[in-house]
Design an enzyme around this catalytic site. Structure first.
Site, short mmCIF file in Angstrom:
data_model
loop_
_atom_site.label_atom_id
_atom_site.label_comp_id
_atom_site.label_asym_id
_atom_site.label_seq_id
_atom_site.Cartn_x
_atom_site.Cartn_y
_atom_site.Cartn_z
N GLU A 174 0.71 -1.35 -0.03
CA GLU A 174 0.20 0.06 -0.16
C GLU A 174 1.03 1.32 -0.14
OE1 GLU A 174 -2.74 0.49 3.32
OE2 GLU A 174 -3.46 2.21 2.59
N LYS A 216 -2.44 -1.88 -3.22
CA LYS A 216 -3.50 -1.21 -2.63
C LYS A 216 -3.06 0.38 -2.84
CE LYS A 216 -6.16 -0.27 1.78
NZ LYS A 216 -6.86 -0.80 2.77
P1 13P Z 1 -9.32 4.20 4.02
O1 13P Z 1 -10.27 3.49 3.06
O2 13P Z 1 -10.15 4.82 5.03
O3 13P Z 1 -8.42 5.06 3.53
O4 13P Z 1 -8.56 3.16 4.91
C1 13P Z 1 -7.98 1.97 3.99
C2 13P Z 1 -6.58 1.74 4.82
O5 13P Z 1 -6.32 0.51 5.02
C3 13P Z 1 -5.73 2.79 4.95
O6 13P Z 1 -4.66 1.94 5.29
#
Ligand code: 13P
Length: 327
Positions: A174, A216
């Site tokens: 991510e 992500k």
């Molecule tokens: P949000 O969808 O609220 O951005 O959170 C996703 C997430 O896992 C952030 O690390």
């Protein structure tokens, strides 16, 4: 297919997505403060038990990302440990394993948590986790992000991903380019491009199997305080173009974060992107955009549990439809 590849495919299966319920305790404190509810180990356990026991959740949700505290708690209506409870519903249990952010230079951040990581991953796998998450934060601003900060974060993401795969856990990689700020959608496109480029270069250098991971990313959109706000069609086009240029086709799926968008926007952007032919499945891994209406409906009151569950299912179902551009 190896176990890793099978799990990665299941996480991004058509018509399903991932529920991010891995808010750290300080983040949970803020969320609960907004509904005037004390954030304690017990109240967090209760709230998450309500979410996970929502009827039909498994129709729309392939996996749930948990915080360490929740991972060791039990689902309250059954008394079953939460990873085991989720598995019994055919939902993959995941675990957030980064240890949060430290300052990098004067106004950037670097995600920490590599110390002792392999040992922690082995324990989580033994207790039922099948995937993990690590979030890197890239901040748009005056003269930032720097190449040095992008590279340092990409290296940590790649080292984490390699360790996950060695422990038989699918890494969610991510790299989040923040949506706060007055940057334009074209700035977001450029910064996201630089970031993804560096991340995939590092994943390659660390021999990470692309078929055994899930990306992500942020969507490419106008910073929230930018005077020009791109519409849904432009966001979808620029996001898909940016990803197509940088994400190899071996990656089975891309599960977006919501990043503070309204729940409706997060759903409609996903729906619009799924009108494109892409190499990877495009789905959701939302925290706020799935939970916000449920949190509000619950408001810390046990008599509101069913309303909260319905609110979660309404969002999960809408996002499930969006994965097939069916809205
Ligand atoms: P949000 O969808 O609220 O951005 O959170 C996703 C997430 O896992 C952030 O690390």
């Amino acid at each position: 297919m190896s176990e890793l590849h099978a799990v990665a495919h299941k996480m991004v299966e058509k018509n399903k997505g991932i529920l991010a319920a891995d808010e750290s305790n300080p983040t949970c404190d803020k969320r609960f403060e907004s509904i005037d509810t004390d954030s304690t180990a017990e109240s967090r356990n209760l709230y998450r038990s309500i979410l996970f026991s929502s009827k039909d959740i498994e129709k729309y949700i392939s996996g749930v990302i948990l915080f360490d505290e929740t991972f060791h708690q039990s689902e309250l209506s059954s008394g079953v440990k939460i990873p085991e409870y989720l598995s019994s519903k055919d939902i993959l249990p995941g675990i957030k394993v980064d240890k949060g952010l430290e300052n990098f230079g004067s106004n950037e951040k670097l995600t920490m948590g590599l110390d002792g990581l392999s040992e922690r991953l082995g324990k989580y796998y033994a207790l039922g986790a099948r995937f993990a998450k690590w979030r890197a934060v890239i901040t748009p601003g005056n003269g930032i992000p720097t190449d040095e900060c992008i590279l340092a974060n990409a290296k940590n993401l790649a080292k984490y991903a390699q360790k996950c795969q060695n422990a038989n856990l699918v890494p969610i990689v991510e790299p989040e380019v923040l949506m706060d700020g007055d940057h334009t959608i074209d700035d977001s496109f450029d910064i996201t491009s630089r970031t993804l480029n560096t991340v995939f270069d590092q994943l390659d250098q660390h021999n990470v199997s692309l078929q055994g991971m899930v990306l992500k990313p942020n969507m490419v959109l106008s910073g929230y305080s930018c005077s020009y706000q791109a519409d849904i069609v432009e966001v979808a086009e620029k996001t898909v173009n940016c990803l197509s240029a940088h994400v190899p086709s071996e990656v089975p799926g891309i599960a977006f974060l919501s990043g503070g968008q309204s729940d409706e926007d997060a759903t409609m952007h996903l729906n619009e992107m799924n009108k494109y032919e892409t190499d990877w499945n495009l789905t959701f891994s939302y925290g706020r955009a799935l939970q916000q209406p449920a949190l509000k409906a619950w408001s810390g009151k046990v008599e509101n549990s069913e309303k909260a569950q319905q609110a979660l299912i309404d969002r999960a179902k809408a996002n499930s439809l969006a994965t097939a551009a069916s809205l």
